[in-house]
Structure formats: structure tokens, C-alpha cells
Design a protein around this motif. Sequence first.
Motif, mmCIF file in Angstrom:
data_model
loop_
_atom_site.group_PDB
_atom_site.id
_atom_site.type_symbol
_atom_site.label_atom_id
_atom_site.label_comp_id
_atom_site.label_asym_id
_atom_site.label_seq_id
_atom_site.Cartn_x
_atom_site.Cartn_y
_atom_site.Cartn_z
ATOM 1 N N VAL A 1 -0.577 -6.305 -6.532
ATOM 2 C CA VAL A 1 -0.787 -7.165 -5.377
ATOM 3 C C VAL A 1 0.439 -8.054 -5.211
ATOM 4 C CG1 VAL A 1 -2.240 -8.981 -4.415
ATOM 5 C CG2 VAL A 1 -3.268 -7.165 -5.727
ATOM 6 N N LEU A 2 0.975 -8.134 -3.988
ATOM 7 C CA LEU A 2 2.075 -9.044 -3.675
ATOM 8 C C LEU A 2 1.473 -10.411 -3.371
ATOM 9 C CD1 LEU A 2 4.232 -6.846 -1.319
ATOM 10 C CD2 LEU A 2 5.010 -7.869 -3.430
ATOM 11 N N CYS A 3 1.875 -11.427 -4.131
ATOM 12 C CA CYS A 3 1.349 -12.776 -3.940
ATOM 13 C C CYS A 3 2.501 -13.749 -3.724
ATOM 14 C CB CYS A 3 0.551 -13.220 -5.154
ATOM 15 S SG CYS A 3 -0.913 -12.243 -5.446
ATOM 16 N N HIS A 4 2.218 -14.820 -3.000
ATOM 17 C CA HIS A 4 3.227 -15.870 -2.838
ATOM 18 C C HIS A 4 2.622 -17.231 -3.159
ATOM 19 C CE1 HIS A 4 1.977 -17.872 0.943
ATOM 20 N NE2 HIS A 4 1.576 -16.674 1.342
ATOM 21 N N THR A 5 3.497 -18.146 -3.565
ATOM 22 C CA THR A 5 3.078 -19.501 -3.893
ATOM 23 C C THR A 5 2.864 -20.289 -2.603
ATOM 24 O OG1 THR A 5 5.375 -20.205 -4.030
ATOM 25 C CG2 THR A 5 4.314 -19.524 -6.082
#
Length: 160
Positions: free
Chosen positions: A115-119
Amino acid sequence: GHKAGMSHILREVDRAGSRSHKKEVVEAVTIIETPPMIAVGVVGYIETPRGLRSFKTVFAHHIRDECKRRFYKNWYRCKKKAHMRTGQKWADEDGKKSIEADFDKMAKYCSHIRVLCHTQPKLFKLKEKKANIMEIQINGGEVADKVAFARSLLEKPNAR
């Protein structure tokens, strides 16, 4: 996470042979602030003789500006067109069919799902506005279950 500050704790040492064994000592600790990350995409990998290779990538319908900032060097001078077609794909019937086909192909052919996650930099008390992006691998169960779980995480804050 980001460093939010420091403090101290009082703890009992449990190290046999040490002079401070069974005694209380004061130690410094770092406080790390870790707000939830937001999932913006799913990447499926297949195994090749030379290692893993990305097979399919599906991005979420809505991607926040703080994540889009990572795709540009200069935000205020750019046209802010990154992932415009992704949103159109989710809104269109043919696009939805192709997204469904991509998820089905991931479940059928891929061996690893990430999964691509961002802050969320706006939740930090920092000057930074550009989000950090990372891939988090999903483990356990069948690949179809992993794809379904990854799909359920899209566009939601995840504190896992």
C-alpha cells in the motif's frame, strides 16, 4: 514520525552483574509524534528470476495536495495536474471497469501487495508541507484477501 520533544523516566534496572542491578535510574527518552498515514495507492508485485517487479499500480480517487506536492519540485509554479486522470478514471464507467480489472489481475498474478501511504504534515508543528510517501507491505492470508484489504484502506487514515 517526527521528534516532538524529550522527557525523562524513572525505571528499575534488571541487569544481573551490573552495579545498578535492582536500583532505580533516571533516563532520557525521546517523544515521537506519529499521526495516522493515509493510503493513496495499491501496488502489486510479481516474482521474476531477477527479483520483484511491479505489475500493477492503482491510485485512489482523491489524492490530497500535500501528497501531490511530492510529485513536483516547485509547487507554486506548477500547473498541479498530477493524477488528474486518476480521478477521471474513478468517475467514468469504463475507468471503473479497468480499475476492477487491475484489482482482479493483481489478485490473480501478484505475489506481494503493498500500500502506498503518505504522512500528514499539517498535523505536525513543522514548516514542512510536502508529505513523505512510503510503501507498506501487507502480509498474511491469500493474495485476493490482501488486495481486498488494501482496497478497503484507500483514502482512509491508518494508524496501524
